[in-house]
Write an enzyme that holds these catalytic residues in place. Structure first.
Site, short mmCIF file in Angstrom:
data_model
loop_
_atom_site.label_atom_id
_atom_site.label_comp_id
_atom_site.label_asym_id
_atom_site.label_seq_id
_atom_site.Cartn_x
_atom_site.Cartn_y
_atom_site.Cartn_z
N CYS A 91 42.91 -21.33 3.80
CA CYS A 91 42.80 -21.00 5.31
C CYS A 91 41.55 -20.33 5.70
CB CYS A 91 44.11 -20.53 5.86
SG CYS A 91 44.64 -18.95 4.85
N GLY A 117 40.86 -25.20 7.14
CA GLY A 117 42.00 -25.53 7.18
C GLY A 117 42.06 -26.50 8.49
N ASN A 191 44.54 -15.39 4.12
CA ASN A 191 43.83 -16.44 3.37
C ASN A 191 43.87 -15.92 1.90
OD1 ASN A 191 41.92 -18.16 2.43
ND2 ASN A 191 40.31 -17.10 2.68
N GLY A 192 44.72 -16.83 1.07
CA GLY A 192 44.72 -16.57 -0.28
C GLY A 192 46.10 -17.08 -0.79
N CYS A 327 35.71 -16.52 -6.12
CA CYS A 327 35.98 -17.83 -6.33
C CYS A 327 34.64 -18.45 -6.50
CB CYS A 327 36.88 -18.41 -5.36
SG CYS A 327 37.03 -20.08 -5.40
N TYR A 333 31.86 -25.80 -2.97
CA TYR A 333 32.37 -26.70 -2.03
C TYR A 333 33.17 -26.29 -0.69
CZ TYR A 333 35.80 -30.24 -0.41
OH TYR A 333 36.52 -31.09 0.30
N CYS A 473 44.19 -23.89 -9.83
CA CYS A 473 43.89 -22.53 -9.27
C CYS A 473 45.26 -21.90 -8.72
CB CYS A 473 42.78 -22.59 -8.24
SG CYS A 473 42.68 -20.97 -7.58
N CYS A 524 35.12 -15.79 -10.74
CA CYS A 524 36.06 -16.50 -11.40
C CYS A 524 35.86 -17.99 -11.87
CB CYS A 524 37.45 -16.37 -10.51
SG CYS A 524 39.09 -17.17 -11.20
N CYS A 527 39.00 -22.45 -13.06
CA CYS A 527 39.38 -23.91 -12.85
C CYS A 527 38.33 -24.75 -13.82
CB CYS A 527 39.10 -24.35 -11.35
SG CYS A 527 37.48 -23.91 -10.78
#
Length: 560
Positions: A91, A117, A191-192, A327, A333, A473, A524, A527
């Site tokens: 989001c 979102g 958000n998270g 992230c 992306y 993730c 991080c 992924c």
């Protein structure tokens, strides 16, 4: 739908200003943007009652509320379709304080964050100490109109755009959430993803809490309500110190706007200011640009920022925080190219990704094209480095809704053809390099390759501007299970055969880290199967293991 809750009176002193930083280019302030706990730039909590709370510790809040860590509980549910084969962000959030057009500015800012979102949107505005809410399912333009925005008067508002990972009843899960407790009411947008959500919810339910949604965000409101801390700010601190996972949140009460970012800074959150002094928080700087707010800085990992009319903007540390783990997919992306995320230009990151691919995985070709829209900047970087023309070989339709009527006779690759149309004049008889941001399950990539072949391409060479995705993730990004991820099951050569292209290359992980330079440890890469990170009992865990086929694989819950 609208709801109102009465609150206490609001102070009326003007807003004070924090120092501004010169950020015309993505440079760091003079102090470290991602310091260790001893040099973190948060100022001590400044309040008229501060003598009751401040001790000689470098982090007084943590002394009052020691962390109570536990291992991860719960997971997220993947909701992918074959024709939307990408990781999806959870989001986007916005908070505005001190502008008479707060809700309308919030509406515009949510438009700028629509890419984060598309399934629901909401705004909570505060007017005369009343929290007024409008939420709905759909795009921002579908949820709000003039009459609904007229209901949201006041100088303070928070907003949210949602991509849901689970829940059949969508509307009740659309944020922001508003709840009342003994000392008033509070709204929150998040958000998270909270990895200890199930454990916290079970604890709260055992103590009598009743939940109305299936969202992990509702847990935060319950933790605030049961906290014994005073004033309200310390209730937020108390609640957040019980959370594990990713959270960039904005809260609103009758007289305060609060922004909080988790100690690892997984998800982005920035602060800006409009020319009239209004303070703005948003997930990305593109939202600030749209509403003509000047980007001042990020909300630091582990920071709580409080804005009210009495004391202006106050900053304090949530707790001693470790090295950030931002992230990496924000730069690959999620974010828009015109945003600064984690202090870096997203456009520049993606351009360099393409440059690296052209340098390390060159191929003789006639034209470079992108899978729009997120592959465009990397394709431009590839083409410039390779000295080959970039052209629009695939045209994206921006008018495809969330639902459509399928033809009675099944058309092969129907969903992809709705969204992407090949340009035969660009592709026919050509050796084509196709640049995309990622490959997740491989289903969409195989359909894109088939479309390009049918348009007459002589050769198709796929270049992917990210390392292979081999792990799910658990911090707020919707990805399939590890078993569904094609890079977890197949080698690069096996993937190439599966999608049907002539060659395939991913962004080398070592080159990605080299490009990030000194910022590399702050990201991080779970992924991607590298530096798999999780906090358990205060310890960073990094692990990789090989499966029988030799490909890297990690199991989140098995390992911890």
């Amino acid at each position: 739908m609208a709801a109102t809750v009465n609150l206490s009176s609001t102070p009326s002193n003007p807003i004070s200003k924090l120092p501004s930083f010169s950020l015309n280019s993505p440079q760091k302030p003079s102090f470290s943007l991602f310091p260790n706990s001893s040099s973190f730039p948060c100022k001590p909590f400044s309040h008229s009652l501060k003598s009751q709370f401040i001790t000689s510790s470098k982090n007084p809040i943590s002394d009052l509320f020691p962390p109570n860590k536990s291992g991860p509980e719960g997971d997220i549910v993947s909701s992918f379709s074959d024709d939307d084969d990408k990781p999806r962000e959870e989001c986007g959030v916005v908070g505005i304080f001190g502008d008479p057009e707060a809700s309308r500015l919030c509406y515009l800012a949510l438009h700028a964050l629509q890419h984060r979102g598309q399934e629901g949107a909401g705004i909570v505005a505060v007017n005369n100490n009343v929290l007024q809410t409008v939420t709905g399912v759909g795009l921002v333009s579908e949820v709000f109109n003039e009459s609904k925005l007229d209901q949201l008067s006041g100088e303070m508002a928070i907003g949210h755009v949602r991509y849901s990972t689970a829940g059949s009843s969508m509307l009740k899960n659309v944020q922001p959430f508003v709840a009342g407790y003994r000392f008033g009411s509070v709204g929150v947008a998040h958000n998270g993803n909270l990895v200890n959500y199930r454990a916290l919810r079970a604890m709260l339910e055992d103590n009598g809490s009743i939940f109305n949604t299936s969202s992990d965000t509702e847990v935060v409101l319950h933790l605030i309500a049961i906290s014994k801390a005073r004033p309200f700010l310390l209730r937020i601190v108390d609640a957040c110190e019980k959370l594990e996972g990713a959270y960039s949140m904005v809260f609103v009460t009758g007289d305060k706007l609060v922004a909080v970012r988790d100690p690892y800074g997984f998800r982005p959150l920035v602060m800006g200011r409009r020319s009239n002094g209004a303070v703005v928080f948003a997930s990305e700087t593109c939202a600030l640009d749209l509403i003509e707010a000047t980007y001042e800085r990020e909300v630091y990992p582990g920071e709580v920022l409080v804005v009210d009319k009495k004391d202006g903007v106050q900053s304090l540390c949530l707790m001693p925080h470790p090295e950030p783990k931002q992230c990496i997919f924000e730069h690959i992306y999620f974010a828009l190219p015109n945003s600064l995320v984690f202090g870096r230009s997203v456009y520049e990151s993606r351009r360099v990704f393409g440059d690296i691919l052209a340098t390390e995985s060159p191929v003789d070709c006639d034209v470079v094209i992108a899978v729009p829209d997120s592959g465009v900047v990397a394709a431009l970087g590839y083409a410039a480095k390779a000295g080959v023309p970039f052209q629009q070989g695939l045209i994206r339709s921006h008018y495809v809704g969330r639902t459509f009527i399928e033809p009675s006779q099944k058309i092969r690759d129907f969903g992809v053809k709705l969204k992407l149309s090949p340009v035969r004049g660009v592709l026919e008889g050509k050796r084509v390099v196709v640049v995309d941001d990622s490959i997740v399950r491989g289903t969409t990539s195989s359909k894109i390759v088939r479309l390009i072949k049918e348009a007459g391409a002589k050769e198709i060479h796929m270049r992917i501007a990210s390392p292979p995705i081999i792990g799910s993730c658990y911090y707020g990004v919707d990805t399939p299970s590890a078993e569904e991820l094609i890079s977890n099951r197949m080698s690069v050569e096996e993937i190439r055969k599966f999608i049907g292209c002539d060659s395939l290359a991913f962004l080398p992980f070592d080159s990605l880290k080299k490009m990030l330079s000194t910022d590399s440890p702050k990201f991080c890469y779970a992924c991607c199967g590298h530096h798999f990170f999780f906090l358990k009992n205060g310890v960073d865990l990094d692990f990789e293991k090989k499966n029988e086929n030799g490909s890297r694989h990690q199991s989140f819950f098995d390992e911890v």
